[in-house]
Design a protein around this motif. Structure first.
Motif, short mmCIF file in Angstrom:
data_model
loop_
_atom_site.label_atom_id
_atom_site.label_comp_id
_atom_site.label_asym_id
_atom_site.label_seq_id
_atom_site.Cartn_x
_atom_site.Cartn_y
_atom_site.Cartn_z
N ILE A 44 28.20 44.78 52.26
CA ILE A 44 27.58 45.28 51.11
C ILE A 44 27.70 44.67 50.20
O ILE A 44 26.50 44.75 49.28
N MET A 45 28.54 43.24 49.85
CA MET A 45 28.56 43.16 48.94
C MET A 45 27.36 42.19 48.95
O MET A 45 26.57 41.65 47.60
N ASN A 59 29.67 27.51 53.65
CA ASN A 59 31.30 27.48 53.22
C ASN A 59 31.74 26.84 51.91
O ASN A 59 32.34 25.74 51.53
N GLU A 60 31.32 27.87 51.45
CA GLU A 60 31.99 28.19 49.28
C GLU A 60 32.22 28.94 49.58
O GLU A 60 31.84 30.38 48.48
N PRO A 61 33.46 29.29 49.49
CA PRO A 61 34.08 29.96 49.16
C PRO A 61 34.74 31.05 47.57
O PRO A 61 34.25 31.91 47.32
N HIS A 62 34.37 29.69 46.90
CA HIS A 62 35.20 29.98 45.53
C HIS A 62 33.85 30.75 44.95
O HIS A 62 33.51 31.13 43.65
N LEU A 63 32.44 29.63 45.20
CA LEU A 63 31.60 30.59 45.13
C LEU A 63 30.88 31.63 44.90
O LEU A 63 30.22 32.83 44.29
N ALA A 64 31.26 32.24 46.27
CA ALA A 64 30.74 33.67 46.79
C ALA A 64 31.84 34.47 46.33
O ALA A 64 31.82 35.62 45.82
N PHE A 65 33.31 34.10 45.72
CA PHE A 65 34.05 34.76 45.61
C PHE A 65 33.44 35.00 43.92
O PHE A 65 33.38 36.57 43.48
N LEU A 67 30.93 35.30 42.64
CA LEU A 67 29.03 35.81 43.09
C LEU A 67 29.69 37.67 43.40
O LEU A 67 29.28 38.57 42.16
N MET A 68 30.76 37.56 44.71
CA MET A 68 30.67 39.18 44.13
C MET A 68 30.90 39.66 43.57
O MET A 68 31.18 41.33 42.73
N HIS A 69 32.68 38.52 42.07
CA HIS A 69 33.18 39.99 41.15
C HIS A 69 31.81 39.95 39.95
O HIS A 69 32.26 40.58 38.97
#
Length: 374
Positions: A44-45, A59-65, A67-69
């Motif tokens: 959904i995000m 494998n860029e979790p902090h970027l994904a975090f 972008l979601m916010h």
């Protein structure tokens, strides 16, 4: 202003643009968004921004975090626009734990949302920690009893509380009266305004959905408390992430109007069916529980010789109350929920002790003898 009817509208669409709602028209927001970095919400995000899927794949979790916010930030900006001055926003959010590229980490969703509201110049008030009851036998994550390898169990979520502007003002006589009639009991205040809530979660599986199979819904009691705490009867409550419609049902029961946004058009059927199949008896039992709990509280309080005598009385409920602020509380049962094209309309009847079959307490005899007959 018609206090005997409320309306409840579901709008299918993304809450990033709530153009159907006028600015400064919403009294209260109660919602629970998708939790960034919880895997069930990835798709959904990613539909909101494909770069989210790319970041996760790379494998860029902090970027994904982040972008979601940034997508949620658009909704909080709309919340700031539609809220009245003095209106509250109550947001249920959980932090996320996730292992990406063999690295386990916590992603602090609650802190990121607080930062977003601070950027909007909407201050954060003291928050509530919702400690979710769990029966899981093996709750701990990591290496069991061996040191330097286990992780603290994440068993709580947050209810973030924000208020736009200063305190809400009640200048008109009719608004002052409506505020009094919407009051809660003294003992409810002491429980509801605690910063730690211990509530059971609710069923997550959705049997009749043509879309996702889990709802991530909060329990009815959570929005019902918040609606009673931060709004008045006949106010308008907004949920930008309506899901299965729990907020709408809580608003109906508390005699508030509601508007909900749901991004998934396949969920409209789920929402409508949930509203239409939830029995009036189940919803009205929340009113019964409040009254019965208050009666029990009064009886137990009067049995305690260390407590002062109760001097106040609510004639509408035919019950003693602890403070003068409770004397005008009026509670209403849902009478009917009517499906009217693109919205539901709820009608009400006032709670009456005689109709309910409860014994009467004489106003002039608020003492131990009278209370023993409650």
């Amino acid at each position: 202003m018609d206090l005997k009817n409320t309306t409840h509208k579901t709008i299918i669409g993304a809450a990033q643009n709530m153009h159907q709602i006028d600015s400064n028209s919403i009294d209260l927001v109660v919602t629970s968004p998708p939790y960034p970095m919880i895997e069930m919400w990835d798709d959904i995000m990613a539909l909101q921004n494909p770069k989210i899927a790319t970041a996760l794949t790379n494998n860029e979790p902090h970027l994904a975090f982040e972008l979601m916010h940034l997508e949620l930030d658009k909704i909080w900006k709309e919340v700031a626009r539609v809220l009245k001055d003095g209106g509250f926003a109550c947001i249920n959010i959980g932090d996320a734990t996730r292992t990406i590229n063999s690295n386990f980490a916590l992603y602090p969703n609650h802190a990121r949302i607080i930062s977003a509201f601070q950027e909007l110049d909407i201050p954060n008030l003291p928050n509530i920690i919702w400690r979710k009851q769990t029966n899981a036998p093996n709750k701990f994550m990591g290496s069991g009893m061996l040191p330097a390898g286990a992780y603290v169990t994440l068993e709580h979520e947050w209810v973030l509380i924000f208020r736009k502007g200063g305190k809400r003002e009640f200048k008109k006589p009719e608004d002052k009266l409506r505020r009094q009639e919407s009051s809660f009991f003294w003992e409810e205040r002491n429980i509801w305004f605690s910063d730690l809530w211990d509530l059971k979660g609710t069923k997550q599986k959705i049997d009749n959905s043509k879309s996702r199979k889990r709802s991530a819904a909060y329990p009815f009691e959570l929005p019902y408390r918040l609606i009673n705490m931060y709004s008045l009867q006949n106010d308008v409550v907004l949920d930008p992430f309506l899901g299965t419609g729990t907020t709408a049902l809580a608003a109906m029961t508390a005699q508030r109007n509601s508007i909900g946004y749901e991004i998934d058009p396949k969920f409209l059927e789920v929402i409508n069916e949930n509203i239409q199949t939830t029995s009036l008896a189940d919803l009205n039992s929340n009113i019964d529980n409040r009254i019965n709990s208050h009666r029990e509280f009064i009886i137990n309080r009067q049995k305690d010789p260390k407590k002062k005598d109760i001097k106040h009385f609510n004639a509408h409920l035919n019950l003693p109350v602890v403070t003068s602020q409770e004397k005008n509380i009026r509670l209403h049962y849902l009478n009917e929920i009517i499906n009217e094209d693109d919205q539901f309309r709820a009608t009400y009847v006032e709670y009456s002790p005689s109709e309910d079959g409860l014994p009467h307490v004489l106003k002039k005899s608020i003492n131990q003898a009278a209370l023993s007959k409650l």
